[in-house]
Design a protein around this motif. Structure first.
Motif, PDB file in Angstrom:
ATOM      1  N   MET A  26      11.973  -3.585  -0.210  1.00 40.63           N
ATOM      2  CA  MET A  26      10.263  -2.982  -0.457  1.00 40.63           C
ATOM      3  C   MET A  26      10.202  -1.863  -1.712  1.00 40.63           C
ATOM      4  SD  MET A  26       9.662  -4.625   2.104  1.00 40.63           S
ATOM      5  CE  MET A  26       7.949  -4.424   1.777  1.00 40.63           C
ATOM      6  N   GLY A  30       7.594  -2.400  -4.476  1.00 42.57           N
ATOM      7  CA  GLY A  30       6.523  -1.525  -4.848  1.00 42.57           C
ATOM      8  C   GLY A  30       6.640  -1.287  -6.310  1.00 42.57           C
ATOM      9  N   GLU A  33       4.939  -4.165  -7.896  1.00 43.91           N
ATOM     10  CA  GLU A  33       3.547  -3.968  -7.920  1.00 43.91           C
ATOM     11  C   GLU A  33       2.936  -3.075  -8.776  1.00 43.91           C
ATOM     12  OE1 GLU A  33       1.145  -3.417  -3.737  1.00 43.91           O
ATOM     13  OE2 GLU A  33       3.439  -3.347  -3.245  1.00 43.91           O
ATOM     14  N   ASP A  34       3.601  -1.935  -9.098  1.00 44.55           N
ATOM     15  CA  ASP A  34       3.292  -0.956 -10.029  1.00 44.55           C
ATOM     16  C   ASP A  34       3.243  -1.414 -11.529  1.00 44.55           C
ATOM     17  OD1 ASP A  34       2.397   1.759 -10.498  1.00 44.55           O
ATOM     18  OD2 ASP A  34       4.317   2.177 -11.307  1.00 44.55           O
ATOM     19  N   ASP A 145       3.360  -6.647   2.546  1.00 45.41           N
ATOM     20  CA  ASP A 145       3.144  -5.815   3.737  1.00 45.41           C
ATOM     21  C   ASP A 145       3.575  -6.859   5.026  1.00 45.41           C
ATOM     22  OD1 ASP A 145       1.845  -3.687   2.873  1.00 45.41           O
ATOM     23  OD2 ASP A 145      -0.012  -3.939   3.393  1.00 45.41           O
ATOM     24  N   ALA A 148       7.176  -6.342   5.226  1.00 44.71           N
ATOM     25  CA  ALA A 148       7.430  -5.149   5.867  1.00 44.71           C
ATOM     26  C   ALA A 148       7.275  -5.252   7.422  1.00 44.71           C
ATOM     27  CB  ALA A 148       6.800  -4.148   5.295  1.00 44.71           C
ATOM     28  N   ARG A 149       6.161  -5.741   7.849  1.00 48.37           N
ATOM     29  CA  ARG A 149       5.723  -6.003   9.155  1.00 48.37           C
ATOM     30  C   ARG A 149       6.244  -7.258   9.954  1.00 48.37           C
ATOM     31  NH1 ARG A 149      -0.214  -3.861   7.326  1.00 48.37           N
ATOM     32  NH2 ARG A 149       0.185  -1.832   7.576  1.00 48.37           N
TER      33      ARG A 149
ATOM     34  N   LEU B 132      -2.574   1.889   7.310  1.00 52.17           N
ATOM     35  CA  LEU B 132      -1.416   1.943   8.386  1.00 52.17           C
ATOM     36  C   LEU B 132      -1.999   1.557   9.675  1.00 52.17           C
ATOM     37  CD1 LEU B 132       0.330   5.131   7.324  1.00 52.17           C
ATOM     38  CD2 LEU B 132       1.076   2.582   6.715  1.00 52.17           C
ATOM     39  N   ASP B 136       2.637  -0.023  13.419  1.00 52.62           N
ATOM     40  CA  ASP B 136       3.564   0.302  12.209  1.00 52.62           C
ATOM     41  C   ASP B 136       4.300   1.367  12.461  1.00 52.62           C
ATOM     42  OD1 ASP B 136       2.751  -1.725  10.500  1.00 52.62           O
ATOM     43  OD2 ASP B 136       1.305  -0.359   9.519  1.00 52.62           O
ATOM     44  N   GLN B 139       8.279   1.808  11.530  1.00 53.01           N
ATOM     45  CA  GLN B 139       8.540   1.481  10.037  1.00 53.01           C
ATOM     46  C   GLN B 139       8.872   2.576   8.985  1.00 53.01           C
ATOM     47  OE1 GLN B 139       8.439  -1.222   8.009  1.00 53.01           O
ATOM     48  NE2 GLN B 139       7.452  -2.816   9.230  1.00 53.01           N
ATOM     49  N   ARG B 140       9.623   2.476   8.269  1.00 52.15           N
ATOM     50  CA  ARG B 140       9.772   3.573   7.317  1.00 52.15           C
ATOM     51  C   ARG B 140       8.531   3.287   6.153  1.00 52.15           C
ATOM     52  NH1 ARG B 140      13.051   2.873   3.179  1.00 52.15           N
ATOM     53  NH2 ARG B 140      13.379   4.930   2.353  1.00 52.15           N
ATOM     54  N   ASN B 143       8.141   1.769   2.940  1.00 54.26           N
ATOM     55  CA  ASN B 143       7.963   0.129   2.919  1.00 54.26           C
ATOM     56  C   ASN B 143       6.468  -0.295   2.988  1.00 54.26           C
ATOM     57  OD1 ASN B 143      10.844   0.293   3.213  1.00 54.26           O
ATOM     58  ND2 ASN B 143      10.814  -0.661   5.106  1.00 54.26           N
ATOM     59  N   LEU B 144       5.709   0.637   3.562  1.00 52.48           N
ATOM     60  CA  LEU B 144       4.267   0.009   3.520  1.00 52.48           C
ATOM     61  C   LEU B 144       3.492   0.788   2.342  1.00 52.48           C
ATOM     62  CD1 LEU B 144       3.866   0.221   7.238  1.00 52.48           C
ATOM     63  CD2 LEU B 144       3.835  -1.857   5.742  1.00 52.48           C
ATOM     64  N   ARG B 146       4.184   1.475  -1.008  1.00 51.42           N
ATOM     65  CA  ARG B 146       5.382   1.183  -1.788  1.00 51.42           C
ATOM     66  C   ARG B 146       5.220   1.851  -3.304  1.00 51.42           C
ATOM     67  NH1 ARG B 146       4.621  -3.280   1.190  1.00 51.42           N
ATOM     68  NH2 ARG B 146       2.869  -3.994  -0.185  1.00 51.42           N
ATOM     69  N   ALA B 147       4.029   2.404  -3.670  1.00 47.33           N
ATOM     70  CA  ALA B 147       3.929   2.814  -4.885  1.00 47.33           C
ATOM     71  C   ALA B 147       4.824   3.607  -5.671  1.00 47.33           C
ATOM     72  CB  ALA B 147       2.555   3.634  -5.206  1.00 47.33           C
ATOM     73  N   PRO B 148       5.528   3.693  -6.564  1.00 45.00           N
ATOM     74  CA  PRO B 148       6.695   4.553  -6.856  1.00 45.00           C
ATOM     75  C   PRO B 148       6.303   6.129  -7.045  1.00 45.00           C
ATOM     76  CG  PRO B 148       6.783   2.405  -8.380  1.00 45.00           C
ATOM     77  CD  PRO B 148       5.472   2.435  -7.402  1.00 45.00           C
TER      78      PRO B 148
END
Lengths: 240, 430
Positions: A26, A30, A33-34, A145, A148-149, B132, B136, B139-140, B143-144, B146-148
């Protein structure tokens, strides 16, 4: 009783390992994506510095892919996962390959954006490309997503969305042909533009692949009960 | 002491023992009689205990059994405690429900995170703002979301810090995120929709930038003509003074506009200033030369510089910040006063301190000094020809360099301005 405790302990550690790998996937997602977001932004704003930054940062994605790959091999070698655990590991291995490719495409877009920034900018400021970029970015986001889900519904949705990207790409090609016929001096720039479109279209396909792995992972199983199954299977897995 | 049931119990027990002894003496075998009586007594208590246990297992609606003495008392007290605890539970449940409802209705997104950053609870707004869902849970959150940038923000775990970013649901939506720790390891993640404020802010910024730009061209024409007119030898004598005043005022207006443009440029550029080598010693030498050349100036201007010490920063910005601070000191210090400029390392932080023996600043004005167009004393500042933007520029420049401004002052005694830069921006000449 003692035996049970040990297997329980083992399965807990195994779960933690799987969870850690999944979390790494994940965060790799991310990062990718960035990268994509920044590459498209560099293109739209004509920001060559940002484009070059994207190119420079691609190695981070690559490094993460290598380390996740190693973790997966180690888990397979040491734990011999079965059934849904195995499917998860397989899906992860495939997913990171696609993510790495998406990273490469984003790097390509960053490179092209830096090059295009130095040339004359069209009146629409690459709005068409921006639009495809938004569509593809949305697809990638949703596919991650879904991962993840573990949501096959959402994954199916992304598979359907890819049609729109293909249509936009066709429209872009037609537009490019018109532009080149109107003004042959723009051919170089328009070719670069087409390469960006191509890269975006490829990213859409990779996002689609990720969604297919999600469906594969979940297929035929009620995933809400994965945690319990894991524990049960682990007892059998340790004995066999 | 309140007469509890124990007196009665003891009396009955004594009577029982008495009866046992009486029967024993009357009929012989006293121990057998005593055992029989005690067994009967025990049986009676056990029977009551059994009754109590079955009653406790029943629903609460059942009225307590009538019993004499100790047992009646126990029944009554237990019944009361049970009724009370039921009432308390109901009240708690109601409060909790209200609380849940109100947090669901909150316009701000709220997410409860446990020790491993797993989502424990989300409210409705979290769906709209962060994407969210209620499913969820577990969930961590990384993981949802995710932007650094966000992952890094969460890792820092600084309750003071506010992350301003765009929403993962809609890139057009601007969010302000904050993480508040509570309990031992839990975190509360709050997200507020700041799209409206963000838009207003950017509209304001572009407006100021455009307005200043548009004002500049007509003003250039006016001051050009005024300059020509002021030097015109044929000008009627009683117009000379007004024309010169007009030229002075238009010059002042030009400077205000320049400052406004500088400010909006500072605001528009990125948060962090560039890192070029800036030779502060050389800069201060030329600033001193300018100061000494002023027609009206304090008698003493001292400069004390660690000449080896330079700064990583944007030269033109640092110059305008330092020039503004030194300019202020010169402006507000009388001819017999002194201004002391010091550039040195304090600990490992590079610092510029400008101390004067000027008029000083009232304590209540100090926090507002860096506001735009804020004037300590309405009459005096305009007379000295300031633009009212100098310290605002200083603040923005320092912000971009990660530095801060410290002001100490005493009315009538003088002021001291210190710019303190972070240690990492220092460099030493060799």
């Amino acid at each position: 009783m003692e035996h049970q405790d040990i297997t329980h302990h083992w399965s807990r550690r195994f779960n933690a390992e799987l969870e850690a790998v999944r979390n790494n996937v994940m965060s790799m997602g991310g990062m990718v994506e960035d990268q994509l977001r920044r590459a498209v932004e560099a293109l739209e704003r004509g920001d060559s510095a940002l484009g070059e930054e994207v190119v420079r940062d691609d190695h981070k994605v690559n490094r993460l892919e290598v380390s996740i790959d190693e973790e997966c091999s180690r888990i397979i070698a040491r734990r011999q996962p079965t059934a849904s655990d195995l499917r998860l590991i397989m899906a992860i291995i495939k997913t990171i390959t696609d993510l790495e490719r998406i990273g490469d495409e984003a790097e390509k877009i960053g490179y092209l954006a830096a090059r295009l920034a130095l040339q004359e900018r069209p009146v629409d400021r690459y709005r068409g490309l921006r639009h495809i970029g938004d569509l593809v970015g949305g697809m990638l986001h949703q596919s991650l997503d879904a991962f993840a889900r573990l949501d096959p519904e959402l994954a199916m949705q992304v598979l359907r969305d890819d049609k729109a990207v293909d249509q936009e790409y066709d429209a872009l090609t037609r537009q490019a042909i018109t532009l080149m016929m109107e003004d042959p001096r723009s051919i170089r720039r328009v070719l670069d533009m087409l390469w960006v479109g191509r890269a975006l279209e490829r990213i859409g396909d990779h996002a689609k692949n990720i969604c297919e792995y999600v469906v594969y992972m979940v297929h035929g199983k009620d995933i809400r009960h994965v945690a319990i199954e894991d524990a049960e299977r682990e007892v059998g897995g340790e004995n066999g | 002491m309140t007469p509890g049931p124990w007196g009665y119990v003891l009396f009955r027990f004594a009577a029982l023992l008495g009866a046992a002894i009486l029967f024993g003496t009357l009929f012989g075998r006293p121990f057998a009689w005593l055992s029989a009586f005690l067994l009967a007594y025990l049986g009676w208590h056990l029977w009551h205990l059994w009754q109590l246990e079955t009653w406790l297992r029943k629903k609460l609606g059942e009225p307590p059994r009538d019993a004499a003495g100790l047992w009646g008392d126990v029944y009554a007290k237990l019944h009361r405690v049970r009724l009370q605890s039921r009432a308390r539970k109901k009240r708690l449940a109601r409060v909790l429900k209200e609380f849940r409802k109100s947090t669901q209705a909150l316009p701000d997104a709220g997410v409860l995170l446990d020790a491993d950053h797993e989502i424990a609870w989300v409210n409705k707004a979290a769906g709209k703002l962060l994407g969210l869902q209620r499913e969820d849970r577990g969930q961590r959150i990384e993981n949802l979301l995710r932007a650094p940038e966000f992952v890094e923000f969460l890792r820092q775990d600084d309750p003071e810090r506010v992350l301003r970013t765009s929403s993962p649901v809609d890139p057009e939506m601007r969010l302000a995120l904050q993480v508040v720790p509570y309990g031992e390891t839990q975190r509360l993640l709050l997200a507020r929709d700041t799209t409206h404020a963000y838009r207003l802010e950017s509209v304001r910024r572009t407006f100021v930038a455009n307005a200043s730009h548009e004002l500049r061209s007509p003003l250039t024409v006016i001051s050009g003509y005024l300059d020509a007119l002021a030097e015109e030898p044929d000008l009627v004598e009683h117009w000379r003074e007004p024309v010169q005043e007009m030229a002075r005022q238009s010059e002042r207006m030009r400077r205000i506009i320049e400052d406004l443009l500088t400010l909006s440029r500072l605001e528009a550029s990125g948060a962090e200033a560039e890192r070029e080598r800036v030779d502060i010693a050389g800069m201060l030498a030329s600033l001193r030369k300018e100061a000494v050349a002023r027609p009206e100036r304090p008698a003493v201007i001292e400069v004390e510089v660690e000449s080896q010490l330079g700064l990583w920063g944007a030269e033109s910005e640092i110059y305008s910040a330092f020039a503004n601070i030194i300019g202020n000191a010169l402006k507000y210090t009388a001819a017999d006063g002194s201004v002391h400029i010091r550039w040195r390392l304090e600990g490992d932080e590079p610092c510029l301190t400008v101390t004067d023996t000027g008029v000083g600043i009232p304590a209540e004005a100090i926090p507002r000094l860096t506001e735009r167009f804020y004037r300590v004393d309405k009459s005096r500042d305009r007379a000295t020809g300031g633009t009212g933007l100098g310290l605002a520029i200083v603040k923005h420049v320092l912000q971009r360099h990660g530095a801060w401004l410290e002001v100490e002052s005493e009315l009538g005694q003088g002021s001291s301005f210190t710019c303190r830069f972070p240690a990492e921006r220092a460099w030493l000449k060799d």
